[in-house]
Write an enzyme that holds these catalytic residues in place. Structure first.
Site, short mmCIF file in Angstrom:
data_model
loop_
_atom_site.label_atom_id
_atom_site.label_comp_id
_atom_site.label_asym_id
_atom_site.label_seq_id
_atom_site.Cartn_x
_atom_site.Cartn_y
_atom_site.Cartn_z
N SER A 152 0.86 -1.20 0.08
CA SER A 152 -0.12 0.01 0.01
C SER A 152 0.66 1.47 0.11
CB SER A 152 -1.15 0.03 1.08
OG SER A 152 0.06 0.16 2.43
N GLY A 154 1.81 3.11 -2.21
CA GLY A 154 2.70 2.96 -3.54
C GLY A 154 4.11 2.25 -3.18
N GLU A 259 -11.48 4.23 -5.29
CA GLU A 259 -10.58 5.06 -6.24
C GLU A 259 -10.74 4.78 -7.69
OE1 GLU A 259 -6.40 4.42 -5.14
OE2 GLU A 259 -6.81 4.00 -3.12
N GLU A 271 -9.04 0.55 -7.39
CA GLU A 271 -9.01 -0.27 -6.10
C GLU A 271 -9.81 0.55 -4.97
OE1 GLU A 271 -5.32 -0.36 -4.00
OE2 GLU A 271 -5.14 1.62 -3.94
N ASP A 278 -6.41 7.68 3.28
CA ASP A 278 -5.60 8.85 3.52
C ASP A 278 -6.15 9.99 2.87
OD1 ASP A 278 -4.84 7.82 1.11
OD2 ASP A 278 -2.73 7.54 1.81
N THR A 279 -6.46 9.89 1.70
CA THR A 279 -7.10 11.29 0.93
C THR A 279 -8.42 11.56 1.60
OG1 THR A 279 -8.41 10.01 -0.65
CG2 THR A 279 -6.19 10.45 -1.34
N ARG A 363 4.70 10.08 6.46
CA ARG A 363 3.50 11.20 6.78
C ARG A 363 3.59 11.56 8.23
NH1 ARG A 363 -1.63 8.79 5.33
NH2 ARG A 363 -0.60 8.67 3.32
N1 LIG Z 1 -2.56 2.13 -13.90
C1 LIG Z 1 -2.30 3.21 -13.58
N2 LIG Z 1 -2.19 4.25 -14.17
C2 LIG Z 1 -1.83 5.34 -14.06
N3 LIG Z 1 -1.60 5.63 -12.71
C3 LIG Z 1 -1.59 4.75 -11.72
C4 LIG Z 1 -1.81 3.41 -12.04
N4 LIG Z 1 -1.91 2.71 -10.92
C5 LIG Z 1 -1.50 3.73 -10.04
N5 LIG Z 1 -1.42 4.77 -10.34
C6 LIG Z 1 -0.96 6.01 -9.56
O1 LIG Z 1 -0.41 5.60 -8.37
C7 LIG Z 1 -1.20 5.77 -7.15
C8 LIG Z 1 -1.17 4.66 -6.54
O2 LIG Z 1 -1.70 3.39 -6.87
P1 LIG Z 1 -2.47 2.68 -6.01
O3 LIG Z 1 -3.82 3.28 -5.32
O4 LIG Z 1 -3.05 1.34 -6.79
O5 LIG Z 1 -1.59 2.11 -4.84
P2 LIG Z 1 -1.35 1.81 -3.50
O6 LIG Z 1 -0.05 1.29 -2.93
O7 LIG Z 1 -2.63 1.06 -3.02
O8 LIG Z 1 -2.02 3.19 -2.57
P3 LIG Z 1 -2.73 3.61 -1.39
O9 LIG Z 1 -2.66 2.29 -0.50
O10 LIG Z 1 -2.21 4.67 -0.87
O11 LIG Z 1 -4.15 3.76 -2.10
C9 LIG Z 1 -2.73 6.09 -7.83
O12 LIG Z 1 -3.59 6.81 -6.96
C10 LIG Z 1 -2.33 6.72 -9.21
O13 LIG Z 1 -1.85 8.17 -8.99
N1 LIG Z 2 -2.56 4.65 2.46
C1 LIG Z 2 -2.59 3.80 3.59
C2 LIG Z 2 -2.36 4.79 4.85
O1 LIG Z 2 -2.37 6.22 4.69
N2 LIG Z 2 -2.53 4.31 5.88
C3 LIG Z 2 -2.22 4.79 7.24
O2 LIG Z 2 -0.79 5.11 7.54
C4 LIG Z 2 -0.47 4.40 8.73
C5 LIG Z 2 1.02 3.67 8.64
O3 LIG Z 2 1.91 4.79 8.39
P1 LIG Z 2 3.42 4.90 8.83
O4 LIG Z 2 3.82 3.73 7.50
O5 LIG Z 2 3.96 5.98 8.60
O6 LIG Z 2 3.69 3.91 10.07
C6 LIG Z 2 -1.66 3.56 8.79
O7 LIG Z 2 -1.87 2.93 10.21
C7 LIG Z 2 -2.68 4.54 8.37
O8 LIG Z 2 -3.09 5.09 9.15
MG LIG Z 3 -4.69 3.60 -3.75
#
Ligand SMILES: Nc1ncnc2c1ncn2[C@@H]1O[C@H](COP(=O)(O)OP(=O)(O)OP(=O)(O)O)[C@@H](O)[C@H]1O
Ligand SMILES: NCC(=O)N[C@@H]1O[C@H](COP(=O)([O-])[O-])[C@@H](O)[C@H]1O
Ligand SMILES: [Mg+2]
Length: 395
Positions: A152, A154, A259, A271, A278-279, A363
């Site tokens: 997660s 990224g 999303e 997804e 977070d957003t 963050r």
């Molecule tokens: N197929 C794609 N095409 C273009 N941009 C993408 C694509 N997949 C992901 N991204 C970009 O990367 C970001 C993060 O991707 P994704 O939400 O799949 O990852 P994540 O690790 O699950 O993040 P989070 O847990 O924070 O939601 C997306 O919000 C988008 O900006």
């Molecule tokens: N995109 C998922 C997300 O934002 N999750 C948030 O970040 C924390 C982990 O932060 P850390 O890695 O700084 O410990 C998680 O516990 C949750 O609150």
């Molecule tokens: Mg995402």
């Protein structure tokens, strides 16, 4: 002391911290769990347990010790088989053990969305070796995005623009994946116009939506999010229709962060998180009920008569730049004084999460701003976030 309900929170970061505050305001007792002591949510909870959420035996004994009414996952990486066992014993897992299992694995939720529900997604292939990655990229075309199926924020994710970068992207994904499955998803890169999170609340009375949240990501992690984001009525209706299908398939009660990518009038499912997103921290200043309040009410079966937007608002992240456990914040007063006299209706606030250590890009807080327009709120939130500085004590 009579509590409304007892909650075992699995994951205790910033999202959990705000959820604990919302749940405690409604009279709940919360035990916050995470892999390290002093995590943000633990600081505001009634009790805490320190163990890895991937450790099934430890998870089970925490449930047996505390006998909660609700188990509320806050992070993605959890031993979900144990959640299924706990659910079978009559404890409510939020929103459901199946939802946490499906969304922890990108391949599982993708199969539900793309195959079972027939939603529009990016073209994709799964890969378990470099050869399969090459074949996958042949299917999606370039550029493509490579992500571990379990990760997660990224982590392990990269965008590949030419074939000679595929090996590095595979190695990077394998090195940063969570869990024990060496498996990635190769996705077609979507050149979207904008992307949104549609906060979707599944309650006993039906499904509710918050106004769409726009966001900007770097390194796969969000930098700022604003609400509302302008969308055509048709695109919004399509997104709501898809979100409803997915959350109804997953079941249970609570908030989901769904999303989407939007290109022209086309809405593409990406997804979702079966928990606050977070957003969605922008709702701490934008709405009468924040995403955390909504999650708590939906879980407890309490009414949500109306979700009201106070006005355009933005959240902007405050990130660390190095590894350290000796640091302090400076500039808080300055940040809270943004924007001064020139935008009289604006409101600014800051949340510092209380994380005990920093690391690059971690963050540490968010600045929140509400103003007359989304543009003003973005500018003010960015200013306020920049004014909060993380100062490291050397030596
Ligand atoms: N197929 C794609 N095409 C273009 N941009 C993408 C694509 N997949 C992901 N991204 C970009 O990367 C970001 C993060 O991707 P994704 O939400 O799949 O990852 P994540 O690790 O699950 O993040 P989070 O847990 O924070 O939601 C997306 O919000 C988008 O900006
Ligand atoms: N995109 C998922 C997300 O934002 N999750 C948030 O970040 C924390 C982990 O932060 P850390 O890695 O700084 O410990 C998680 O516990 C949750 O609150
Ligand atoms: Mg995402």
């Amino acid at each position: 002391m009579a509590f409304t309900a007892k909650i075992l929170l699995l994951g205790s970061g910033e999202l959990g911290r705000e959820f604990v505050i919302s749940a405690k305001r409604l009279g709940c007792q919360v035990i916050a769990c995470d892999s390290y002591a002093g995590a943000p949510a633990m600081q505001v909870a009634d009790g805490c347990e320190v163990f890895s959420m991937l450790d099934g035996a430890a998870l089970k004994s925490a449930v047996e010790k505390h006998r909660p009414d609700f188990v509320v996952p806050e992070i993605e990486a959890i031993r979900t088989e144990t959640l299924a066992e706990v659910e079978a014993q009559g404890v409510t897992v939020v929103p459901s053990a199946r939802a946490t299992m499906m969304t922890m694995n990108r391949d599982a939720i993708r199969e539900v969305a793309a195959v079972e529900l027939g939603l529009r997604t990016s073209r994709y292939r799964y890969a378990e070796s470099l050869e399969e990655v090459l074949a996958g990229a042949g299917h999606t075309g370039l550029p493509c995005v490579i992500k571990p199926v379990m990760s997660s924020s990224g982590k392990g994710q990269s965008t590949v623009r030419s074939a000679d970068e595929l090996e590095r992207a595979w190695d990077y994904a394998v090195a940063n994946m969570r869990g024990d499955r060496r498996r990635v998803i190769v996705e077609e890169f979507i050149a979207f116009d904008y992307e949104i999170t549609l906060l979707t609340v599944r309650t006993r009375e039906g499904v509710l939506f918050c106004p769409p949240i726009g966001h900007r990501q770097e390194r796969g992690d969000y930098q700022e999010s604003w609400q509302p984001t302008p969308m055509s009525a048709k695109a919004l209706a399509d997104a709501q229709d898809m979100a409803r299908k997915v959350v109804d398939n997953l079941g249970g009660h609570g908030i989901f962060g769904v999303e989407f990518f939007v290109k022209g009038e086309e809405v593409i499912f990406s997804e979702l998180s079966p928990r606050p997103h977070d957003t969605g921290m922008v709702t701490l200043i934008s709405q009468n009920l924040s995403e955390f309040d909504l999650h708590a009410r939906a879980i407890l079966g309490l009414p949500i008569p109306e979700i009201r937007l106070y006005g355009p608002a933005t959240s902007a992240v405050i990130l660390a730049d190095r590894e350290s456990d000796r640091f302090r914040f400076e500039g808080l007063a300055d940040a809270l004084a943004t924007p001064g006299a020139e935008v009289p209706d604006a409101e600014v606030d800051v949340r510092l999460f209380g994380k005990p250590t920093t690391r690059p890009y971690r963050r540490m807080g968010v600045a929140l701003a509400r103003a007359g327009t989304v543009e003003d709120s973005r500018r003010i939130a960015a200013d306020a976030a920049a004014r909060v500085r993380i100062v490291h004590d050397e030596g």
